[in-house]
Design an enzyme around this catalytic site. Structure first.
Site, mmCIF file in Angstrom:
data_model
loop_
_atom_site.group_PDB
_atom_site.id
_atom_site.type_symbol
_atom_site.label_atom_id
_atom_site.label_comp_id
_atom_site.label_asym_id
_atom_site.label_seq_id
_atom_site.Cartn_x
_atom_site.Cartn_y
_atom_site.Cartn_z
ATOM 1 N N TYR A 1 89.351 52.851 15.021
ATOM 2 C CA TYR A 1 89.193 51.555 15.682
ATOM 3 C C TYR A 1 87.723 51.129 15.687
ATOM 4 C CZ TYR A 1 90.084 47.855 19.082
ATOM 5 O OH TYR A 1 90.189 46.640 19.705
ATOM 6 N N LEU B 1 96.184 55.645 21.746
ATOM 7 C CA LEU B 1 97.524 55.857 22.307
ATOM 8 C C LEU B 1 98.505 56.425 21.287
ATOM 9 C CD1 LEU B 1 98.034 52.775 24.635
ATOM 10 C CD2 LEU B 1 97.660 55.155 25.293
ATOM 11 N N GLU B 2 98.255 56.201 20.011
ATOM 12 C CA GLU B 2 99.156 56.697 18.978
ATOM 13 C C GLU B 2 98.846 58.134 18.557
ATOM 14 O OE1 GLU B 2 99.335 52.619 19.471
ATOM 15 O OE2 GLU B 2 97.542 53.563 18.624
ATOM 16 N N CYS C 1 87.677 56.787 19.955
ATOM 17 C CA CYS C 1 86.701 56.293 20.925
ATOM 18 C C CYS C 1 87.313 55.159 21.728
ATOM 19 C CB CYS C 1 85.448 55.816 20.194
ATOM 20 S SG CYS C 1 84.183 55.177 21.297
ATOM 21 N N HIS D 1 92.785 47.852 30.821
ATOM 22 C CA HIS D 1 93.398 48.505 29.662
ATOM 23 C C HIS D 1 92.662 49.797 29.320
ATOM 24 C CE1 HIS D 1 95.757 48.848 26.036
ATOM 25 N NE2 HIS D 1 94.672 48.887 25.289
ATOM 26 N N ASN E 1 90.457 67.979 21.990
ATOM 27 C CA ASN E 1 90.407 66.564 22.337
ATOM 28 C C ASN E 1 89.003 66.019 22.116
ATOM 29 O OD1 ASN E 1 90.480 64.010 23.428
ATOM 30 N ND2 ASN E 1 91.369 64.625 25.375
#
Length: 180
Positions: free
Chosen positions: A28, A60-61, A83, A91, A115
């Site tokens: 992203y 989230l995926e 990130c 959100h 993680n």
């Protein structure tokens, strides 16, 4: 401030058996993801392990992608990279909490996950943490996954064999019922 603290870094485990990790990354913020990825790849290769990369649209995926790979793939561990930068809405809180919770639940089910999803207030914080020559959080996430793999191999198989045996093999020779 995290940049001025001294941290103990454990030595990365080495493996006698082939070890393969899946790095699941959200590009992203592509430049940040690329730095996280560079650190993770270097750490994995330094341990003599191999890796594959899967990209997901957002943080989230990442947990569902790891779940799919764990059920259908042949990976020993996983590295979650991405990130999340605080914005103007709540959100941020949802994505931070749900992605972290998803990874923790998978870890508690036996997945070896490091993680490396950054949760930061601004881009500058992300850049410092992602820098493979700086805080190297991508490398740290890979190291965490490698340590979990080493622990799993030290203390036993992935499954304890709890539950029923397939094919009606739940009866002892004397006909008494048993759980595997």
């Amino acid at each position: 401030m995290a940049g001025t603290e001294q941290h103990h870094i454990m030595e990365t485990p080495k493996f006698d058996e082939p070890t393969k990790l899946l790095i699941v990354v959200s590009p992203y913020y592509k430049d940040i993801a690329d730095n996280l990825l560079a650190g993770a790849k270097a750490e994995i290769e330094g341990a003599g392990a191999t890796w594959e990369v899967a990209e997901m649209p957002g943080a989230l995926e990442i947990p569902p992608a790891i779940r799919i790979a764990d059920r259908q793939g042949d990976f020993d561990g996983y590295v979650a990279l991405g990130c999340i930068i605080r914005g103007e809405t709540t959100h941020y809180d949802t994505v931070c909490n749900d992605s972290s919770r998803g990874l923790m639940l998978l870890g508690l089910q036996g997945c070896n996950i490091g993680n490396g999803i950054l949760t930061v207030e601004n881009r500058a914080q992300a850049e410092v943490r992602a820098d493979p020559h700086g805080q190297n959080k991508g490398g740290g996430a890979a190291a965490a996954a490698l340590h979990l793999i080493a622990m799993q191999r030290t203390y036993g198989p992935k499954s304890k064999g709890l539950g029923f045996r397939p094919g009606g093999k739940n009866l002892d020779d004397d006909g008494s019922f048993q759980i595997a």
